[in-house]
Design a protein around this motif. Structure first.
Motif, mmCIF file in Angstrom:
data_model
loop_
_atom_site.group_PDB
_atom_site.id
_atom_site.type_symbol
_atom_site.label_atom_id
_atom_site.label_comp_id
_atom_site.label_asym_id
_atom_site.label_seq_id
_atom_site.Cartn_x
_atom_site.Cartn_y
_atom_site.Cartn_z
ATOM 1 N N ILE A 110 40.577 42.544 36.438
ATOM 2 C CA ILE A 110 41.746 42.999 35.815
ATOM 3 C C ILE A 110 42.912 42.934 36.517
ATOM 4 O O ILE A 110 44.186 42.564 35.976
ATOM 5 C CB ILE A 110 41.379 44.448 35.039
ATOM 6 N N THR A 111 43.014 43.745 37.623
ATOM 7 C CA THR A 111 44.163 43.833 38.448
ATOM 8 C C THR A 111 44.566 42.423 38.901
ATOM 9 O O THR A 111 45.859 42.230 38.882
ATOM 10 C CB THR A 111 43.885 44.755 39.482
ATOM 11 N N LEU A 139 31.969 48.221 38.025
ATOM 12 C CA LEU A 139 33.093 48.753 37.441
ATOM 13 C C LEU A 139 34.301 48.441 38.508
ATOM 14 O O LEU A 139 35.268 48.093 38.097
ATOM 15 C CB LEU A 139 33.112 50.424 37.215
ATOM 16 N N GLY A 140 34.003 48.640 39.776
ATOM 17 C CA GLY A 140 34.943 48.158 41.096
ATOM 18 C C GLY A 140 35.409 46.763 40.752
ATOM 19 O O GLY A 140 36.389 46.390 40.702
ATOM 20 N N ILE A 164 51.659 46.845 36.989
ATOM 21 C CA ILE A 164 50.531 48.206 37.328
ATOM 22 C C ILE A 164 51.324 49.242 38.038
ATOM 23 O O ILE A 164 51.139 50.204 37.830
ATOM 24 C CB ILE A 164 49.259 47.611 38.055
ATOM 25 N N LEU A 203 34.971 44.721 38.258
ATOM 26 C CA LEU A 203 35.774 44.386 36.992
ATOM 27 C C LEU A 203 37.094 44.953 37.135
ATOM 28 O O LEU A 203 37.998 44.153 36.529
ATOM 29 C CB LEU A 203 35.026 45.415 35.591
ATOM 30 N N SER A 204 37.381 45.918 37.667
ATOM 31 C CA SER A 204 38.702 46.602 37.791
ATOM 32 C C SER A 204 39.466 45.519 38.695
ATOM 33 O O SER A 204 40.664 45.485 38.550
ATOM 34 C CB SER A 204 38.676 48.070 38.145
#
Length: 235
Positions: free
Chosen positions: A24-25, A17-18, A50, A20-21
């Motif tokens: 995205i960032t 998840l980290g 963001i 993936l984020s």
């Protein structure tokens, strides 16, 4: 049989998840670049993807002096004060589009060539018309005064030499009535390295006229200054 601890899958999921984020960032940061907007003289806004709006205050105007700059300025002022009157220098510079007054020489290493007293060049400040004037601070003023007095037929005192040279360089400008200076500058540039004998003679005549006009301007202004100050003819 070996079994993985029960917390390993959860750690792996968190790492995924980290990661993936982070992707995205990074995509948003690259896709939607930050935009800088000045909202006023001293307010700068930065719109970031963001994170949104970031606003900061920057100082662009100061009512005082930075000490190092003040010391450097005072040292420069003292060097020029030994050459000629500061107020005179400023007044003529403003009136005749002089952007820069320096003591750098005409050689590549900024030294002065033999016999060179001063020089003028078109200003190299982008978008600003004007001229640069350079004065040689190392001249023998007594010897130069004698030479100028002989050439001009008017007594020039050693204390007036740098003033005369400064006025002479200003006398190269169109505002001083010397339209030949640009003609000479352009002619030199267009003629290139090879010049015919006639071309060389024409350039020599044009240069002589440029210098004569500059001398006449400088002499006329110097005599005006003497009258304004109530000074007698030096002898």
């Amino acid at each position: 049989m070996f079994h993985l601890p029960s917390w390993i899958p959860w750690v792996a999921l968190l790492f995924f998840l980290g990661f993936l984020s982070g992707l995205i960032t990074s995509y948003y940061l690259l896709r939607f670049k930050a935009v800088q907007v000045r909202d006023g003289a001293e307010v700068l806004s930065l719109y970031m993807p963001i994170f949104g709006l970031v606003r900061t205050t920057i100082r662009t105007k100061f009512s005082g002096f930075f000490v190092d700059e003040l010391i450097e300025f005072r040292e420069k002022l003292e060097r020029f004060r030994k050459l000629l009157d500061i107020d005179l220098m400023i007044n003529y510079a403003k009136a005749y589009d002089i952007n820069y007054i320096g003591l750098e020489g005409d050689q590549e290493d900024l030294s002065w060539g033999p016999g060179k007293l001063a020089c003028t060049t078109p200003s190299d400040i982008p978008g600003k018309f004007g001229y640069n004037v350079f004065l040689n601070p190392h001249i023998d003023k007594r010897r130069v005064a004698e030479k100028l007095s002989e050439e001009l037929g008017v007594r020039i005192h050693p204390t007036e030499v740098q003033t005369f040279l400064f006025l002479h360089e200003i006398g190269h400008t169109p505002k001083a009535g010397n339209l030949c200076f640009y003609r000479l500058f352009v002619s030199h540039a267009l003629s290139g390295g090879r010049r015919s004998a006639k071309r060389r003679r024409d350039l020599a005549k044009l240069k002589a006229k440029v210098e004569w006009l500059a001398d006449q301007f400088a002499l006329r202004e110097l005599l005006k200054l003497r009258m304004q100050r109530g000074l007698p003819m030096p002898c």
